[in-house]
Design an enzyme around this catalytic site. Structure first.
Site, PDB file in Angstrom:
ATOM      1  N   THR A  88       0.834  -1.259  -0.170  1.00 25.72           N
ATOM      2  CA  THR A  88       0.084   0.069  -0.097  1.00 25.72           C
ATOM      3  C   THR A  88       0.886   1.257  -0.118  1.00 25.72           C
ATOM      4  O   THR A  88       1.895   1.340   0.518  1.00 25.72           O
ATOM      5  CB  THR A  88      -0.923  -0.039   1.284  1.00 25.72           C
ATOM      6  OG1 THR A  88      -1.754   1.370   1.174  1.00 25.72           O
ATOM      7  CG2 THR A  88      -0.249  -0.174   2.792  1.00 25.72           C
ATOM      8  N   ARG A  89       0.221   2.168  -0.684  1.00 24.47           N
ATOM      9  CA  ARG A  89       0.882   3.656  -0.572  1.00 24.47           C
ATOM     10  C   ARG A  89       0.311   4.731   0.326  1.00 24.47           C
ATOM     11  O   ARG A  89       0.436   5.621   0.418  1.00 24.47           O
ATOM     12  CB  ARG A  89       1.391   4.082  -2.020  1.00 24.47           C
ATOM     13  CG  ARG A  89       2.386   3.231  -2.715  1.00 24.47           C
ATOM     14  CD  ARG A  89       2.656   4.041  -4.024  1.00 24.47           C
ATOM     15  NE  ARG A  89       3.630   3.686  -4.636  1.00 24.47           N
ATOM     16  CZ  ARG A  89       3.655   2.667  -5.397  1.00 24.47           C
ATOM     17  NH1 ARG A  89       2.633   2.062  -5.636  1.00 24.47           N
ATOM     18  NH2 ARG A  89       4.938   2.222  -6.008  1.00 24.47           N
ATOM     19  N   ASP A 126      -7.620  -4.953   1.716  1.00 26.14           N
ATOM     20  CA  ASP A 126      -8.686  -4.021   1.136  1.00 26.14           C
ATOM     21  C   ASP A 126      -9.848  -4.025   2.469  1.00 26.14           C
ATOM     22  O   ASP A 126     -10.130  -5.099   2.962  1.00 26.14           O
ATOM     23  CB  ASP A 126      -9.178  -4.858   0.032  1.00 26.14           C
ATOM     24  CG  ASP A 126     -10.204  -3.559  -0.763  1.00 26.14           C
ATOM     25  OD1 ASP A 126      -9.916  -2.593  -0.793  1.00 26.14           O
ATOM     26  OD2 ASP A 126     -10.953  -4.067  -1.271  1.00 26.14           O
TER      27      ASP A 126
END
Length: 198
Positions: free
Chosen positions: A7-8, A69
């Site tokens: 993830t960023r 998610d």
């Protein structure tokens, strides 16, 4: 063992690192791989998106990768925004725009029950993947409250509490949130894996 967070999102990264870090685990942010691909979240389930991100990043980096998610499911909206939580008000929408749209959609609604859900996926470079899920039940407020957190946190009150997630400090939220619950399950389920050298 080196573990890449797929993830960023800096807020997600901070939460994951605060809960998941442990002895022998070297957590590496995706920022350390500036050329890594942007993985499109085009699956119709949280699990599908988490698996896709974890597998693609593990294959690209050659390291074990952890992805999640997450999203908000509102009962009066048939489970929306669901997998579209981050893009509920449009592809370029920010947190405030998503919150405004959600409050507008719930205007006058008697049932404001909702839940946050997270699926965590751990993938090896060979494509082997494992998943765990965490969730927390609550309700949506009629207006934003609190300055902490991110996303829908100013609107979500955990069942049994009166404060929104944005009114909790980081330590409190990291004990009760959907992501925390998924990460604690992951630590229990994957203890042996996380101590392995790849």
């Amino acid at each position: 063992m080196k573990l890449v967070l797929a993830t960023r999102n800096p807020h997600k990264r901070e939460e994951i690192e605060a809960i998941f870090d442990g002895p022998g685990l070297d957590i590496v942010a995706l920022d350390a791989f500036p050329d890594a691909p942007e993985v499109e979240e085009d699956r119709d389930t949280f699990e599908g998106n988490a698996i896709k991100k974890a597998v693609e990043i593990a294959r690209w980096t050659g390291l074990r990768a952890l992805a999640d998610d997450s999203g908000l499911e509102v009962d009066a909206l048939g489970g929306a925004p669901g997998v579209w939580s981050a893009r509920y008000a449009g592809p370029e929408a920010d947190y405030e725009a998503n919150n405004r749209k959600l409050l507008a959609a719930l205007a006058g609604a008697g049932d404001r029950t909702a839940r946050f859900r997270t699926v965590m996926a751990l993938a090896d470079p060979d494509g082997t993947v494992r998943t765990v899920e965490g969730s927390c039940e609550g309700a949506i407020t009629e207006e934003p409250r609190g300055m902490r957190g991110f996303g829908y946190d100013p609107l979500f009150v955990l069942r049994g509490d009166t404060r929104t997630f944005a009114e909790l400090d980081a330590a409190e939220k990291n004990r009760v949130s959907h992501r925390a619950r998924a990460l604690h399950k992951a630590r229990e389920a994957w203890t042996g894996l996380l101590s392995e050298e790849m």
